[in-house]
Design a protein around this motif. Structure first.
Motif, short mmCIF file in Angstrom:
data_model
loop_
_atom_site.label_atom_id
_atom_site.label_comp_id
_atom_site.label_asym_id
_atom_site.label_seq_id
_atom_site.Cartn_x
_atom_site.Cartn_y
_atom_site.Cartn_z
N LYS A 132 1.00 -0.97 -0.13
CA LYS A 132 0.14 0.04 0.00
C LYS A 132 0.94 1.24 -0.20
CE LYS A 132 -0.57 -0.37 5.09
NZ LYS A 132 -1.30 -0.68 6.20
N ASP A 169 -12.86 0.64 3.17
CA ASP A 169 -11.76 1.69 3.16
C ASP A 169 -12.09 3.05 2.60
OD1 ASP A 169 -9.45 2.88 2.90
OD2 ASP A 169 -8.44 1.29 1.99
N ARG A 170 -12.24 3.99 3.46
CA ARG A 170 -12.81 5.46 3.19
C ARG A 170 -11.69 6.07 2.17
NH1 ARG A 170 -17.18 6.73 5.94
NH2 ARG A 170 -16.82 9.08 5.50
N TYR A 202 -11.31 5.44 -0.75
CA TYR A 202 -11.78 5.29 -1.97
C TYR A 202 -12.88 6.45 -1.93
CZ TYR A 202 -10.31 0.62 -2.49
OH TYR A 202 -9.24 -0.42 -2.38
N ILE A 203 -13.14 7.13 -0.98
CA ILE A 203 -14.19 8.01 -1.36
C ILE A 203 -12.97 9.57 -0.97
CG2 ILE A 203 -16.30 7.27 -0.98
CD1 ILE A 203 -16.20 8.10 2.09
N PRO A 229 -11.96 11.35 -5.26
CA PRO A 229 -12.62 10.19 -4.86
C PRO A 229 -12.75 9.35 -6.15
CG PRO A 229 -14.07 12.12 -4.24
CD PRO A 229 -12.72 12.66 -4.86
N LEU A 230 -12.55 8.00 -5.77
CA LEU A 230 -12.50 6.87 -6.80
C LEU A 230 -13.95 6.37 -6.98
CD1 LEU A 230 -9.25 4.90 -5.93
CD2 LEU A 230 -9.69 6.73 -7.72
N VAL A 231 -14.57 6.26 -5.61
CA VAL A 231 -15.98 6.10 -5.78
C VAL A 231 -17.02 7.01 -5.52
CG1 VAL A 231 -17.47 4.43 -4.68
CG2 VAL A 231 -15.17 3.56 -4.84
N TRP A 249 -21.10 4.49 -2.62
CA TRP A 249 -20.59 4.25 -1.24
C TRP A 249 -21.51 3.99 -0.01
CZ3 TRP A 249 -15.97 2.84 0.97
CH2 TRP A 249 -15.81 3.21 2.22
#
Length: 289
Positions: free
Chosen positions: A22, A64-65, A67-68, A84-86, A91
């Motif tokens: 990561k 997993d936040r 992603y936002i 954000p990816l989502v 979400w």
């Protein structure tokens, strides 16, 4: 990414699987060279048959936040600078579905990521050891910190029986031995049911009045936009602020309306439970614990 992939290739050729790759485990040195760090939970290729991919691991990914667009700092999530990816609506829908059942890593009370190490604050996990005995291979399970192998971390491992003994000592310390005093305490809690009810009612009234003011501001804001006295961006920003405040007030009003008696009822139930935990703990299943 190429440098990271090359580093992993070297590890794989030596039979090591990192398992925790990561951003926070990638170090950039002064020469702008990427280096992969923290092989604390790496597996050797010979041990790959022991790797478990449980539903809980998928649960961790889906909650997993990052992603936002948020980042974790000192145990709390804060708005980040990355995109954000989502989508937030998606979400929220996923979190609503997941909250119906929270999966734990395994059915082991002391390794459910609810207990942390007093030395470093990391979650407690399990460790399986297999030993050859006269009757064959026997499995031993220990509980230890996830950072057990880091630096000068204390090399402490405990069995479930040892942890159970500590837990029962805590339960013993909670129990009031004097029956007369225990009954008196319970009655005092009940008598406190109506305590400060007037303050709760006054607070609820204040919140209702503020909610009315917020809704008036929403109407005025809409009129200003229709009259083109403010631009679309300003309207959107202020409107979102007012919507958020309206939601907060509704929640606070709901909390205030519950009244003091509900808190007292919960206190009584918690107290009564604390007096019988020892008897219940030994025979309770994982979910109950």
């Amino acid at each position: 990414m190429r440098q990271v992939a090359e580093a992993l290739e070297v590890a794989h050729k030596n039979g090591l699987v990192h398992r925790d790759l990561k951003p926070s485990n990638i170090i950039i040195n002064k020469d702008q060279q990427a280096m992969v760090s923290d092989f604390g939970i790496a597996f050797h290729a010979d041990d790959l048959d022991q790797i478990e991919f449980t539903r809980s691991k998928l649960h961790v990914i889906l909650t997993d936040r990052a992603y936002i667009g948020e980042i974790r700092y000192h145990g709390q999530w804060h708005p980040g600078t990355h995109e954000p990816l989502v989508d937030r609506k998606l979400w929220d829908r996923v979190q609503t579905m997941l909250n119906q059942k929270v999966y734990k890593s395994h059915q082991m009370t002391y390794a459910s990521e609810l207990i942390t190490c007093s030395h470093c604050g990391s979650p407690v996990t399990r460790e399986r050891k297999f030993k050859n005995t006269k009757s064959g291979v026997r499995e031993y399970v220990y509980y230890r910190c996830t950072k057990y192998h880091k630096g000068d971390h204390p090399r402490i491992r405990l069995t479930e029986n040892q942890l159970d003994s500590q837990m029962l000592e805590i339960f013993d310390s909670l129990r009031v031995q004097d029956d007369e005093f225990r009954n008196l305490f319970r009655e005092q809690l009940r008598e406190a049911t109506n305590w400060d009810e007037r303050c709760s009612a006054a607070r609820a009234k204040e919140l209702q009045e503020e909610l009315v003011r917020v809704r008036d501001q929403q109407n005025r804001l809409l009129n200003l936009r229709m009259l083109e006295e403010i631009d679309a961006a300003t309207y959107a920003f202020k409107s979102r602020e007012l919507r958020d405040r309206e939601a907060e007030l509704k929640l606070e009003i709901d909390t205030a309306d519950r009244g003091r008696h509900e808190i007292i009822d919960l206190a009584i139930k918690a107290f009564e439970l604390s007096q019988s935990l020892r008897e219940q703990w030994v025979t309770a299943d994982y979910a109950a614990k």
